[in-house]
Design an enzyme around this catalytic site. Sequence first.
Site, PDB file in Angstrom:
ATOM      1  N   ARG A  48       0.847  -1.192   0.000  1.00 14.37           N
ATOM      2  CA  ARG A  48       0.000   0.000   0.000  1.00 14.37           C
ATOM      3  C   ARG A  48       0.880   1.238   0.000  1.00 14.37           C
ATOM      4  O   ARG A  48       2.009   1.220   0.492  1.00 14.37           O
ATOM      5  CB  ARG A  48      -0.958   0.011   1.186  1.00 14.37           C
ATOM      6  CG  ARG A  48      -0.330   0.182   2.572  1.00 14.37           C
ATOM      7  CD  ARG A  48      -0.151   1.621   2.995  1.00 14.37           C
ATOM      8  NE  ARG A  48       0.164   1.733   4.420  1.00 14.37           N
ATOM      9  CZ  ARG A  48       1.010   2.614   4.936  1.00 14.37           C
ATOM     10  NH1 ARG A  48       1.687   3.438   4.149  1.00 14.37           N
ATOM     11  NH2 ARG A  48       1.216   2.683   6.234  1.00 14.37           N
TER      12      ARG A  48
ATOM     13  N   GLU B  75      -6.305   8.341   6.775  1.00 13.01           N
ATOM     14  CA  GLU B  75      -5.236   9.205   7.298  1.00 13.01           C
ATOM     15  C   GLU B  75      -4.625  10.090   6.203  1.00 13.01           C
ATOM     16  O   GLU B  75      -4.236  11.233   6.447  1.00 13.01           O
ATOM     17  CB  GLU B  75      -4.176   8.314   7.940  1.00 13.01           C
ATOM     18  CG  GLU B  75      -3.169   9.056   8.766  1.00 13.01           C
ATOM     19  CD  GLU B  75      -2.206   8.090   9.445  1.00 13.01           C
ATOM     20  OE1 GLU B  75      -2.641   7.304  10.311  1.00 13.01           O
ATOM     21  OE2 GLU B  75      -1.007   8.135   9.109  1.00 13.01           O
TER      22      GLU B  75
ATOM     23  N   ARG C  46      -5.247   6.019   0.185  1.00 11.63           N
ATOM     24  CA  ARG C  46      -4.392   4.871   0.464  1.00 11.63           C
ATOM     25  C   ARG C  46      -4.692   3.917  -0.676  1.00 11.63           C
ATOM     26  O   ARG C  46      -5.846   3.513  -0.866  1.00 11.63           O
ATOM     27  CB  ARG C  46      -4.741   4.224   1.808  1.00 11.63           C
ATOM     28  CG  ARG C  46      -4.252   5.022   3.026  1.00 11.63           C
ATOM     29  CD  ARG C  46      -2.772   4.834   3.240  1.00 11.63           C
ATOM     30  NE  ARG C  46      -2.200   5.678   4.277  1.00 11.63           N
ATOM     31  CZ  ARG C  46      -1.963   5.292   5.533  1.00 11.63           C
ATOM     32  NH1 ARG C  46      -2.295   4.073   5.925  1.00 11.63           N
ATOM     33  NH2 ARG C  46      -1.392   6.112   6.380  1.00 11.63           N
TER      34      ARG C  46
ATOM     35  N   CYS D 121       1.184  11.650   8.234  1.00  6.88           N
ATOM     36  CA  CYS D 121       2.031  11.225   9.348  1.00  6.88           C
ATOM     37  C   CYS D 121       3.477  11.166   8.868  1.00  6.88           C
ATOM     38  O   CYS D 121       3.768  10.527   7.849  1.00  6.88           O
ATOM     39  CB  CYS D 121       1.588   9.850   9.842  1.00  6.88           C
ATOM     40  SG  CYS D 121       2.493   9.285  11.294  1.00  6.88           S
TER      41      CYS D 121
ATOM     42  N   THR E 250       5.770   9.424   9.780  1.00  9.82           N
ATOM     43  CA  THR E 250       6.320   8.059   9.756  1.00  9.82           C
ATOM     44  C   THR E 250       6.230   7.453   8.359  1.00  9.82           C
ATOM     45  O   THR E 250       6.941   6.505   8.050  1.00  9.82           O
ATOM     46  CB  THR E 250       5.574   7.118  10.728  1.00  9.82           C
ATOM     47  OG1 THR E 250       4.205   7.021  10.326  1.00  9.82           O
ATOM     48  CG2 THR E 250       5.637   7.615  12.157  1.00  9.82           C
TER      49      THR E 250
ATOM     50  N   ARG F 161       4.080   0.616   2.409  1.00 12.44           N
ATOM     51  CA  ARG F 161       4.235  -0.528   3.304  1.00 12.44           C
ATOM     52  C   ARG F 161       3.969  -1.786   2.488  1.00 12.44           C
ATOM     53  O   ARG F 161       2.916  -1.930   1.863  1.00 12.44           O
ATOM     54  CB  ARG F 161       3.241  -0.442   4.462  1.00 12.44           C
ATOM     55  CG  ARG F 161       3.432  -1.503   5.516  1.00 12.44           C
ATOM     56  CD  ARG F 161       2.468  -1.324   6.685  1.00 12.44           C
ATOM     57  NE  ARG F 161       1.798  -2.585   6.940  1.00 12.44           N
ATOM     58  CZ  ARG F 161       2.312  -3.594   7.643  1.00 12.44           C
ATOM     59  NH1 ARG F 161       3.481  -3.478   8.226  1.00 12.44           N
ATOM     60  NH2 ARG F 161       1.648  -4.723   7.784  1.00 12.44           N
TER      61      ARG F 161
ATOM     62  N   ARG G 113       4.159  -7.770  12.870  1.00 12.60           N
ATOM     63  CA  ARG G 113       2.876  -7.366  13.424  1.00 12.60           C
ATOM     64  C   ARG G 113       1.946  -8.551  13.476  1.00 12.60           C
ATOM     65  O   ARG G 113       2.186  -9.553  12.818  1.00 12.60           O
ATOM     66  CB  ARG G 113       2.186  -6.369  12.494  1.00 12.60           C
ATOM     67  CG  ARG G 113       2.668  -4.959  12.551  1.00 12.60           C
ATOM     68  CD  ARG G 113       1.781  -4.123  11.635  1.00 12.60           C
ATOM     69  NE  ARG G 113       2.282  -2.766  11.533  1.00 12.60           N
ATOM     70  CZ  ARG G 113       1.693  -1.814  10.817  1.00 12.60           C
ATOM     71  NH1 ARG G 113       0.586  -2.084  10.155  1.00 12.60           N
ATOM     72  NH2 ARG G 113       2.192  -0.600  10.767  1.00 12.60           N
TER      73      ARG G 113
ATOM     74  N   GLU H  53      -1.789  -2.725  12.923  1.00 10.58           N
ATOM     75  CA  GLU H  53      -0.990  -2.128  14.000  1.00 10.58           C
ATOM     76  C   GLU H  53      -1.506  -2.605  15.374  1.00 10.58           C
ATOM     77  O   GLU H  53      -2.713  -2.548  15.620  1.00 10.58           O
ATOM     78  CB  GLU H  53      -1.161  -0.604  13.919  1.00 10.58           C
ATOM     79  CG  GLU H  53       0.086   0.138  13.527  1.00 10.58           C
ATOM     80  CD  GLU H  53      -0.160   1.648  13.364  1.00 10.58           C
ATOM     81  OE1 GLU H  53      -1.281   2.045  13.012  1.00 10.58           O
ATOM     82  OE2 GLU H  53       0.798   2.401  13.595  1.00 10.58           O
TER      83      GLU H  53
HETATM   84  N1  ARG Z   1       0.208   9.250  15.992  1.00 17.96           N
HETATM   85  C1  ARG Z   1       0.536   7.968  16.488  1.00 17.96           C
HETATM   86  C2  ARG Z   1       1.820   8.101  17.273  1.00 17.96           C
HETATM   87  O1  ARG Z   1       2.487   9.096  17.163  1.00 17.96           O
HETATM   88  C3  ARG Z   1       0.647   6.910  15.384  1.00 17.96           C
HETATM   89  C4  ARG Z   1       1.817   7.037  14.451  1.00 17.96           C
HETATM   90  C5  ARG Z   1       2.060   5.933  13.458  1.00 17.96           C
HETATM   91  N2  ARG Z   1       0.877   5.309  12.928  1.00 17.96           N
HETATM   92  C6  ARG Z   1       0.155   5.779  11.909  1.00 17.96           C
HETATM   93  N3  ARG Z   1      -0.931   5.135  11.583  1.00 17.96           N
HETATM   94  N4  ARG Z   1       0.525   6.840  11.233  1.00 17.96           N
HETATM   95  O2  ARG Z   1       2.153   7.222  18.027  1.00 17.96           O
END
Ligand code: ARG
Length: 366
Positions: A119, A227, A231, A275, A277, A284, A315, A320
């Site tokens: 994804r 998010e 996606r 995010c 991350t 992913r 995981r 998650e």
């Molecule tokens: N905001 C959450 C944290 O800072 C999740 C971060 C990673 N997960 C995500 N689905 N973006 O812990």
Amino acid sequence: MRDQLNPIVEKIALLKTSHPANIAVQCFDPEYFGSLDSGLQQRLLDCMRSGLDNPDSEMGCYACLVDDYEVLRPFFAKAISRYHGIDDQSHHVSDWTVPQGDMLDITKFGLPALSLRIRVGRNFADLPLTSAMTLQDRTSLETRMAAVFERLQSNPELAGTYVSLTPGHPNQLTKPEYEKLVADHVIFKAMDADPYLISAGIAGDWPHGRGCYFTRDHSFIVWVGEEDHLRIMCMKKGTKLKLVLDQLHSALQIIERSADSPFARSNDFGTVTTCPTNLGTGMRASIHLNLPHLTAGGSVDRVKEIAAPLGLGIRGMGGEHTPIGADGTVDVSPRARLCITEGEIVSRLYEGIGQLIEAERRLASD
Ligand code: ARG
């Protein structure tokens, strides 16, 4: 204005001591904050809201606008480099070719067809990110995508159905239909139950403007308004990992072209995601591997020990923070998203599968 903000600066100072794992809190520099005008101070606090409301956060921040990563760079570059373990001067490069130059065929490890899922998150450059969208923005995203999905109908691999969560939408799902699609991992869970997403504003106006597009066999799925704006995922049961990568790459190009609006990209951080991350590739790639001997007793510790130095995360099967399958099936996925190419992610997964299967077999024959 500055006086009003002081209590927040003090709160962050306390959190620095109480929550050493909260990256946003740790990367907040009061001196930098003090150097910003009140508008930018507020903008930074908006990005940190989720991590301040939920101090147990790991990342603790989300971008609200596509250019937050540039405008608030001194903060974000530090947080990004800490999370991704890269130098704060690093520059991300995208490349979908696989370094091995072959199909990444897992029959080489004596494995049968497995289902690979890849994804990516994508956001349009001309809209605020999901954390800052108005109801109207969310609706116009859904309308824009309806036109894109219409165009996908002529493509035999991508032709599918769009279902909506928007109240009153002609394709609106009933509650049982929605729940069935959640259980089948086709659509996302209710966002208004996630404290991180709520604080960040990402769950705002739920469930307006949210929906999901999928082919009949679920091999191609697009989430709208989770998010990230989009996606996009491809899933295929087979032995050649590269086929799924290529399919996703071509689907992405078709979507971007048919949307008539480019995806947001940052010069240094690659694909812009809400995010931090997910920055870089936004990708992913994961596979479900059955490792009954390595997980005997229900613990994933042994798998994690092997996986960690290979750059792989483990995981449970439900996403998650979920437990591993009772039969010892785990979800394996490369952790890196940034300063790694798309091709390298899938090739890293391929090499990791080989190593994990070898360790599993060694244990089985002991
Ligand atoms: N905001 C959450 C944290 O800072 C999740 C971060 C990673 N997960 C995500 N689905 N973006 O812990």
